[in-house]
Each structure stands twice: as structure tokens, then as C-alpha cells.
Scaffold this motif. Structure first.
Motif, PDB file in Angstrom:
ATOM      1  N   GLU A 583      98.423 -96.076  -2.481  1.00 45.26           N
ATOM      2  CA  GLU A 583      97.938 -96.803  -3.702  1.00 45.26           C
ATOM      3  C   GLU A 583      96.508 -96.680  -3.794  1.00 45.26           C
ATOM      4  OE1 GLU A 583      99.087-101.129  -2.961  1.00 45.26           O
ATOM      5  OE2 GLU A 583     100.883-100.647  -3.793  1.00 45.26           O
ATOM      6  N   ARG A 584      95.908 -96.755  -5.037  1.00 47.46           N
ATOM      7  CA  ARG A 584      94.306 -96.788  -5.071  1.00 47.46           C
ATOM      8  C   ARG A 584      93.920 -98.081  -6.052  1.00 47.46           C
ATOM      9  NH1 ARG A 584      94.559 -93.441  -1.585  1.00 47.46           N
ATOM     10  NH2 ARG A 584      93.575 -91.365  -1.550  1.00 47.46           N
ATOM     11  N   ASP A 585      93.077 -98.475  -5.684  1.00 50.19           N
ATOM     12  CA  ASP A 585      92.339 -99.529  -6.511  1.00 50.19           C
ATOM     13  C   ASP A 585      91.185 -98.910  -7.416  1.00 50.19           C
ATOM     14  OD1 ASP A 585      94.107-101.419  -5.467  1.00 50.19           O
ATOM     15  OD2 ASP A 585      92.633-102.559  -4.283  1.00 50.19           O
ATOM     16  N   SER A 601      96.998 -98.551 -20.680  1.00 50.71           N
ATOM     17  CA  SER A 601      97.261 -97.470 -21.546  1.00 50.71           C
ATOM     18  C   SER A 601      96.697 -96.356 -20.964  1.00 50.71           C
ATOM     19  CB  SER A 601      97.168 -97.696 -22.826  1.00 50.71           C
ATOM     20  OG  SER A 601      97.589 -96.631 -23.711  1.00 50.71           O
ATOM     21  N   THR A 602      95.213 -96.165 -20.825  1.00 53.02           N
ATOM     22  CA  THR A 602      94.480 -95.080 -20.451  1.00 53.02           C
ATOM     23  C   THR A 602      94.737 -94.531 -19.135  1.00 53.02           C
ATOM     24  OG1 THR A 602      92.691 -96.205 -21.994  1.00 53.02           O
ATOM     25  CG2 THR A 602      92.037 -94.174 -20.235  1.00 53.02           C
ATOM     26  N   ILE A 603      94.817 -95.533 -18.017  1.00 54.52           N
ATOM     27  CA  ILE A 603      95.581 -95.150 -16.925  1.00 54.52           C
ATOM     28  C   ILE A 603      96.739 -94.454 -16.787  1.00 54.52           C
ATOM     29  CG2 ILE A 603      96.229 -96.101 -14.420  1.00 54.52           C
ATOM     30  CD1 ILE A 603      93.800 -98.143 -14.782  1.00 54.52           C
ATOM     31  N   ARG A 604      97.744 -94.966 -17.515  1.00 51.98           N
ATOM     32  CA  ARG A 604      99.081 -94.208 -17.645  1.00 51.98           C
ATOM     33  C   ARG A 604      99.102 -92.752 -18.383  1.00 51.98           C
ATOM     34  NH1 ARG A 604     100.506 -99.559 -19.678  1.00 51.98           N
ATOM     35  NH2 ARG A 604     101.553-100.718 -17.986  1.00 51.98           N
ATOM     36  N   GLN A 605      98.240 -92.634 -19.331  1.00 50.47           N
ATOM     37  CA  GLN A 605      98.194 -91.467 -19.992  1.00 50.47           C
ATOM     38  C   GLN A 605      97.295 -90.393 -18.990  1.00 50.47           C
ATOM     39  OE1 GLN A 605      96.058 -92.073 -23.859  1.00 50.47           O
ATOM     40  NE2 GLN A 605      97.659 -93.680 -24.311  1.00 50.47           N
ATOM     41  N   ALA A 606      96.329 -90.790 -18.151  1.00 44.36           N
ATOM     42  CA  ALA A 606      95.639 -89.855 -17.483  1.00 44.36           C
ATOM     43  C   ALA A 606      96.323 -89.695 -15.917  1.00 44.36           C
ATOM     44  CB  ALA A 606      94.197 -90.315 -17.360  1.00 44.36           C
ATOM     45  N   LEU A 610     102.350 -88.153 -11.168  1.00 46.93           N
ATOM     46  CA  LEU A 610     102.420 -88.440 -10.068  1.00 46.93           C
ATOM     47  C   LEU A 610     102.365 -90.049  -9.867  1.00 46.93           C
ATOM     48  CD1 LEU A 610     100.411 -86.131  -7.886  1.00 46.93           C
ATOM     49  CD2 LEU A 610     102.933 -86.187  -8.095  1.00 46.93           C
ATOM     50  N   LEU A 611     101.708 -90.551 -11.035  1.00 46.56           N
ATOM     51  CA  LEU A 611     101.554 -92.094 -11.208  1.00 46.56           C
ATOM     52  C   LEU A 611     102.767 -92.795 -11.319  1.00 46.56           C
ATOM     53  CD1 LEU A 611      99.588 -94.462 -11.637  1.00 46.56           C
ATOM     54  CD2 LEU A 611      99.542 -93.805 -14.069  1.00 46.56           C
ATOM     55  N   ARG A 612     103.115 -93.954 -10.529  1.00 44.96           N
ATOM     56  CA  ARG A 612     104.597 -94.481 -10.715  1.00 44.96           C
ATOM     57  C   ARG A 612     104.331 -95.917 -11.146  1.00 44.96           C
ATOM     58  NH1 ARG A 612     108.730 -91.525  -8.646  1.00 44.96           N
ATOM     59  NH2 ARG A 612     107.715 -89.512  -8.733  1.00 44.96           N
ATOM     60  N   GLY A 613     102.973 -96.450 -11.469  1.00 46.60           N
ATOM     61  CA  GLY A 613     103.179 -97.769 -11.685  1.00 46.60           C
ATOM     62  C   GLY A 613     101.534 -98.280 -11.845  1.00 46.60           C
ATOM     63  N   ALA A 634      92.216-102.867 -10.976  1.00 45.98           N
ATOM     64  CA  ALA A 634      93.446-102.196 -11.350  1.00 45.98           C
ATOM     65  C   ALA A 634      94.092-101.614 -10.177  1.00 45.98           C
ATOM     66  CB  ALA A 634      93.431-101.131 -12.502  1.00 45.98           C
ATOM     67  N   ARG A 635      95.271-101.797  -9.876  1.00 49.63           N
ATOM     68  CA  ARG A 635      96.011-101.301  -8.818  1.00 49.63           C
ATOM     69  C   ARG A 635      97.011-100.202  -9.041  1.00 49.63           C
ATOM     70  NH1 ARG A 635      96.989-105.525  -5.549  1.00 49.63           N
ATOM     71  NH2 ARG A 635      94.686-105.089  -4.709  1.00 49.63           N
ATOM     72  N   ALA A 636      96.772 -98.830  -8.731  1.00 52.18           N
ATOM     73  CA  ALA A 636      97.969 -97.919  -9.334  1.00 52.18           C
ATOM     74  C   ALA A 636      98.727 -97.182  -7.979  1.00 52.18           C
ATOM     75  CB  ALA A 636      97.081 -96.753  -9.984  1.00 52.18           C
ATOM     76  N   SER A 637      99.751 -96.975  -8.363  1.00 48.99           N
ATOM     77  CA  SER A 637     100.606 -96.418  -7.137  1.00 48.99           C
ATOM     78  C   SER A 637     101.054 -95.154  -7.524  1.00 48.99           C
ATOM     79  CB  SER A 637     101.924 -97.366  -7.007  1.00 48.99           C
ATOM     80  OG  SER A 637     102.691 -97.457  -7.966  1.00 48.99           O
ATOM     81  N   PHE A 638     101.173 -94.164  -6.561  1.00 51.91           N
ATOM     82  CA  PHE A 638     101.374 -92.562  -6.488  1.00 51.91           C
ATOM     83  C   PHE A 638     102.623 -92.185  -5.887  1.00 51.91           C
ATOM     84  CE2 PHE A 638      96.871 -93.637  -7.507  1.00 51.91           C
ATOM     85  CZ  PHE A 638      96.840 -92.930  -9.081  1.00 51.91           C
TER      86      PHE A 638
END
Length: 670
Positions: A583-585, A601-606, A610-613, A634-638
Motif C-alpha cells: 500500500e501507498r498513501d 479516476s486519475t489514479i486508476r488510469q495511471a 499492478l494497481l488493485r484498488g 488516497a490509499r492505493a494497493s498494488f
């Protein structure tokens, strides 16, 4: 419907007892309420269902007995002798409202002598619980109970201007009815009027000023057809119900009107004398209607009923009930439906008639029913998911009334339905609005729970709302609505969980909503894959106060149809991930106008494969942040499917996301 046993035998000869006939009628569908002796006669009280208006008279019940016992039915010919004087010389008839009164007839009788009724007439009416008034009025009641056609006799000399006009009342117009009460009428009430005033409330009750009394010598006999909806509305509006209104509401047999008119005049002449004027005054002329024809496959009856019945018996039953056999062989038959049986329109209706007369008691109770495996309908499968997700999150299903008050409907009206759909009915004088949203009803239920010691009741409902009116009826949309004391994110999370159960490819996004009723900046429009779905948000304090609620409430209302359309009927199992996620914040500083949906939406497109959510983790405005700005966390998981990711790989994707947000959103990573 109360019938006299002696009276019935004027039309059909029976060798059975009154008890046996009543039981046979009960077994064929006319439920026996009670049977009481009356002198040497019996009063048989039968429950007649709303589709069997033909049995609201002795002839109709006699026709049933004729078919059940296979004996001939005798109907009086109703022969009259006239004096050759045209009736329209004595009365002028005008029908201004054929939609309220499709057919009106009037006959004139002069020189009658009004007085007590003969004993036979009194006895028959008293057996039915009707008091004798005089010989003329008693005849109109007699014919009503004989054939089910309402009639009315006016004192012809009391009709101003020698005129009968069928029209609607003027607003505020009043009339004293024969019950002695004064009724205020409105523009939708159909009345029978003379040249100056209403003299009868059409299809319901006559007026006192033109009723037949001892001084009456000349009569106008009315026999008409009044529209069921018009009569029903008037009777309920005025809380005025009669034997006539009861029958008109259930549709009378128009082809019987002429016979009933002649029968009434025949009996009046018999008991009160007088001369019947030639012809009958009519407005409008009864239009010819094509007879209804229904085909039946004889093999279908045993298939549906589960018992064998001979074709000859089926044909005999149908003809004994008055159906005309147009053609028939061993496999199928075509029948013309009589005018008094408007309830027979389909093959299965004829099969039901065969079952009734053959005898329901002949259908075995012990044979196991034939069952086949069936799949649940799409609606039921989608509803099951709603129930499961809502129940798992602590919500209870509510079932609320379709009708609400106008104040309730206006409390929360996201679809801005105007005007609201209303019904006019004596039982719905306050709560008469067809709801355009389920939210007001659920808020009412939530308040009811608070009053009984159950605070913060979390409720949901699946039901229809009414959003407009078309020629074929009201627009009805199936929706899912819920109310909760939790915050917006919790309710949105429940909806996201529901969508993941329906179809994991569905993407829910929220956009600011300006719907009245939401707290400022706390309401959202919901979209499924960019298709509008509904609303969710926290209610304004004014709405909570109107509903008399103690705490803040979050609500949601979404369309049910997309859930059925996108439902995955056979979800595929997926392997449990074998490698851990990282995870990365991201803490971005942005313009205040940037919505979370744009950031996500921008995070998902970029983010790439490897991005899972990506999840919303918080926002901040205030100290340390310049005006017109805010921060989103925002918290992203990979994760990779085939290996454990290294820090360098995640850092590279992290950098791509930051670059994309800087370029597209003018964001600054803090």
C-alpha cells in the motif's frame, strides 16, 4: 345477496330442499352466509363475488340452479300493452354526459293509483329485508331484485318543464334525497335533472321532491346504464350507498335494460293500473357491440383440473349457462359469451365454469400435486442479494403503505414529481398521494421505532414509486431505499458491497447533488459505470425536524432495474491471491473544486495493471491550508499475480500516479 326460496322457483322447478340447493350453490362458488326462515319461505344469504354481477338478482341465481340441476330456466316475457300515445309527447330527454351515462331510457305511465302493495309483493320484499313503501316503488325494488337492473320511478307531474336532462352538477348544487338528507354536489357528480334542479343522483338515489307518493297519478320510469367509475366515485364522495349503486359499480347487463323496463311497466300496470304510453324515450341509442367469442380445447380442462370429464358433459355445462355453441367437435369448441357474463373472456374462464358445475367436490384432495423444478426469477435473485447485504449490515426490511400525505410526499421528492399523483376515495381523505419516493415512509417508520424505544433503526425497502401518468396508467419505478444513522461513507460502502455481489465489474461514482432535502454539500448523485442510478446523502436538519427525528439521518434511493440487468447469474470463483499486496498513501493538495471521483479516476488510469484498488482515506481544510484549497488522502494497493512486488516497482508506479495527478489535476504531493 339475499334471495327468496319461493321466488326462485318462479324461474326454475326444483325437487330438492332449500338447504340442499343452498349447499349446492355454495359448492359452485356462491358462498352461503346464512339461511333464515321467513313464514313459509326461506331467505338465503349468498356472498356474490365482484365479478359475478349477474347473480345480484333472482334470475341469475336461478340460472345457476338450472345449470346445476339440469332443469329448464323460465324467464317472464314482460309483455306490455300501450295506449298508442307517444311517450315523447309527455317528456323531453337530453343526455349531455354519455361518458357518465352511456344509455338512458324512460317510459311514461299515466293514470296510476298509488297505494299499498298486494300481499304477495310485500311478502317477497320483506323476505329480502326490504320494507314496503307503496305499490309503485315496491315494483321498482322487485324488478331490481329479480334481474339485478336498478330502476327509478319519478312523479312525472313534479318534473319541471316536462324535461329530463342527464348532466353533471354545478359546484355547490344541493339536492334532498329520498333518505331526507341534503347532499352538496360537485362538478364530477352525474345527476338526473329537470328544467330547474337535480331530481336524482345518477345511479345512487332519487330525490325527495319527485318521489312517488299517494298523490302521484303519472309516472316516468327510468332504466339506465351509469358508468361504474362515475357511480363509485359519487357514492364514496357522498358516503351514500344503495342497492342501485352496488350493482352499477359492478357493471350491469346493458342488453337487459329494455326487458327490465317492460317488466317494470307490466307489473306497475298489474298492481296500480294506468296506461303505458307507446315507445320508449332513449338517449343515446345503445350501440351495437360485437359479441365476445371464446375457443376452448376440451383436452385442456382435464389437464388443468386433474380429473377426467367427458366432452359431452363439458358442452352441456357451457350451453346450460347461456353460452351459445357456435361450433364444436371432439377436440375444441367455439362459444359466444352471453351479455350478462362479462367475466368470461379466456379459455381458462370456461374451464373454471366447467369445474364449478361439474363440482369442485369431485376433484380429489389426496392426489399429490405435480411439481416441476423452477429457477428463481431475475427479480427474486437480485432482491435476495439486497436482503442479504442489508441484513448483514444491520438493516431491517420495512414494508410501508403506498399512500402518504401530501406533506410527507413533499418532505423529500428527489425526482421533483409535480403534480403529485392522488386518488379520490372516501377511505383516503388525508393519505391520498401515491408516493414518489420511499424515503418519507421510511423516515416515518424510523420515528415510530424511536417512539417505542428502538433508536437508530436502520431500515430498507424494495417497492415501487409513482413518477408520472401516461395513457396506460401511472409510471411505476422499482427502487431500493434505505435510512440509517451512519454517515455517508458507511451507506456508500454498503451500496458498493451490494454492487460487488451483483457484478464485480460495476463501478460506483458519486457526484455532488443539488436535490432539495440534503444538507448543503452532503448529498450526491450516484452513477453506475457513468449511468445515473440514484441518490445518497445526509438529510438537512429541516427534514429531520419535519419527520420529528432525534438524530441526523443518511438516506439512499437507487433504481432496482440496473441490479437485475447487470446481475451475474453464474459468478466465477477466483483464486485467492498468493502474493502480498503493498500500500501507498497519497496526500494531494488540490483546488477546492476538484471532486474525489476525479482523483480516484486519475489514479486508476495511471496505476496500470499492478494497481488493485484505491480508497478514500480522508480530506482536510483549515489551518495550514490556503483558502480555496483542500487535501485528499488516497490509499492505493498494488499486487502482482506471479511474484512479490519490490519496493522499486511500487515506487515507479507511485511516481507515475503523482505525475498524472500533477498534470491533470494541478495537484501537489505533500
Amino acid at each position: 345477496m339475499i334471495v327468496s326460496w319461493d321466488w326462485l322457483q318462479d324461474y326454475v322447478t326444483l325437487s330438492c330442499s332449500a338447504d340442499q340447493a343452498a349447499e349446492r350453490l355454495m359448492m359452485s362458488g356462491l358462498n352461503l352466509e346464512e339461511m333464515n326462515p321467513h313464514d313459509s319461505d326461506f331467505a338465503i344469504d349468498l356472498e356474490v363475488t365482484s365479478n359475478r354481477s349477474d347473480c345480484l338478482g333472482h334470475i341469475g341465481v336461478a340460472r345457476e340452479l338450472s345449470a346445476l340441476y339440469q332443469t329448464p330456466l323460465r324467464i317472464p316475457e314482460a309483455t306490455i300493452k300501450t295506449n298508442g300515445k307517444p311517450a315523447d309527447d309527455s317528456i323531453r330527454l337530453e343526455n349531455e354526459v354519455p361518458d357518465h351515462c352511456p344509455h338512458y331510457t324512460a317510459r311514461v305511465i299515466t293514470g296510476v293509483k298509488v297505494g299499498p302493495s298486494p300481499d304477495w309483493l310485500k311478502h317477497r320484499l320483506e323476505c329480502l329485508g326490504l320494507r314496503s313503501v307503496n305499490n309503485v316503488v315496491d315494483v321498482t325494488n322487485y324488478v331490481l331484485m329479480e334481474c339485478g337492473q336498478p330502476l327509478h320511478a319519478f312523479d312525472l307531474d313534479q318534473l319541471k318543464g316536462g324535461q329530463i336532462k342527464v348532466r353533471t352538477a354545478s359546484k355547490g348544487e344541493k339536492m334532498v334525497a329520498i333518505d331526507g338528507r341534503t347532499y352538496e354536489l360537485d362538478e364530477q357528480t352525474c345527476v338526473i335533472a329537470d328544467a330547474e334542479r337535480p331530481v336524482a343522483i345518477a345511479g345512487v338515489m332519487g330525490g325527495q321532491e319527485t318521489e312517488v307518493g299517494e298523490q302521484t297519478t303519472n309516472l316516468l320510469v327510468e332504466v339506465a346504464d351509469f358508468a361504474p367509475l362515475s357511480v363509485r366515485r359519487t357514492a364514496r364522495k357522498l358516503s351514500l350507498f344503495s342497492d342501485s349503486s352496488f350493482r352499477f359499480e359492478r357493471q350491469i347487463d346493458r342488453k337487459q335494460i329494455e326487458w327490465a323496463s317492460r317488466r317494470c311497466c307490466e307489473l306497475i300496470q298489474q298492481v296500480a293500473g294506468g296506461e303505458i304510453h307507446d315507445s320508449v324515450v332513449i338517449a343515446p341509442v345503445l350501440p351495437e357491440s360485437a359479441p365476445v367469442e371464446v375457443e376452448i380445447r376440451f383436452a385442456k380442462a382435464p389437464e388443468l383440473l386433474g380429473i377426467p370429464i367427458e366432452v359431452a358433459e363439458m358442452r352441456q355445462i357451457l350451453t346450460s349457462l347461456g353460452l351459445q355453441e357456435l361450433s364444436a367437435d371432439g377436440e375444441r369448441g367455439k362459444y359466444q359469451i352471453p351479455s350478462w357474463r362479462g367475466d368470461l373472456t379466456r379459455e381458462v374462464d370456461l374451464i373454471e365454469e366447467i369445474a364449478r358445475i361439474h363440482g369442485y367436490e369431485n376433484i380429489s384432495e389426496n392426489d399429490p400435486p405435480q411439481v416441476t423444478a423452477a429457477q428463481k426469477a431475475i427479480f427474486d435473485r437480485a432482491a435476495d442479494l439486497v436482503h442479504r447485504v442489508c441484513n448483514a449490515n444491520g438493516f431491517y426490511e420495512a414494508m410501508t403503505l403506498t399512500f402518504v400525505s401530501e406533506d410527507q410526499a413533499n418532505m423529500f421528492n428527489p425526482r421533483q414529481v409535480n403534480p403529485l399523483l392522488k386518488v379520490e376515495h372516501s377511505s383516503r381523505k388525508k393519505d391520498n398521494v401515491l408516493r414518489s419516493s420511499l424515503i418519507p415512509s421510511l423516515l416515518h417508520s424510523r420515528r415510530a421505532n424511536e417512539r417505542t424505544g428502538t433508536p437508530n433503526a436502520q431500515l430498507y425497502e424494495i417497492a415501487r414509486v409513482f413518477t408520472g401518468l401516461k395513457a396506460e396508467g401511472a409510471d411505476q419505478t422499482m427502487v431500493v431505499s434505505l435510512v440509517s444513522g451512519q454517515d455517508f461513507l458507511a451507506v456508500k460502502g454498503l451500496l458498493e458491497q451490494l454492487l460487488s455481489e451483483v457484478n464485480c465489474s460495476l463501478q460506483l461514482t458519486a457526484r455532488p447533488s443539488s436535490v432539495a432535502g440534503f444538507a448543503k454539500g452532503r448529498g450526491a448523485e450516484l452513477y453506475l459505470n457513468d449511468e445515473f442510478w440514484g441518490w445518497a446523502g445526509e438529510l438537512d436538519q429541516s427534514v429531520s425536524d419535519t419527520a420529528d427525528l432525534r438524530d441526523a439521518v443518511t438516506v439512499a434511493e437507487v433504481d432496482f432495474e440496473p441490479l437485475m440487468r447487470h446481475l451475474t447469474l453464474a459468478p466465477q470463483a477466483q483464486a485467492i491471491p498468493q502474493f502480498p499486496a503493498m500500500e501507498r498513501d497519497f496526500n494531494f493538495l488540490l483546488e477546492d473544486k476538484i471532486a474525489w471521483s476525479e482523483v480516484a479516476s486519475t489514479i486508476r488510469q495511471a496505476g496500470g495493471p499492478l494497481l488493485r484498488g484505491v480508497q478514500f482515506a480522508g480530506q482536510y481544510r483549515g489551518k495550514g491550508i490556503e483558502p480555496g484549497k483542500k487535501t485528499y488522502l488516497a490509499r492505493a494497493s498494488f499486487r502482482a499475480d506471479d511474484r512479490t512486488l519490490t519496493g522499486e516497482e511500487v515506487d515507479a508506479v507511485h511516481a507515475q500516479i503523482v505525475t498524472a495527478c500533477e498534470k491533470q489535476l494541478a495537484a501537489t504531493l505533500r
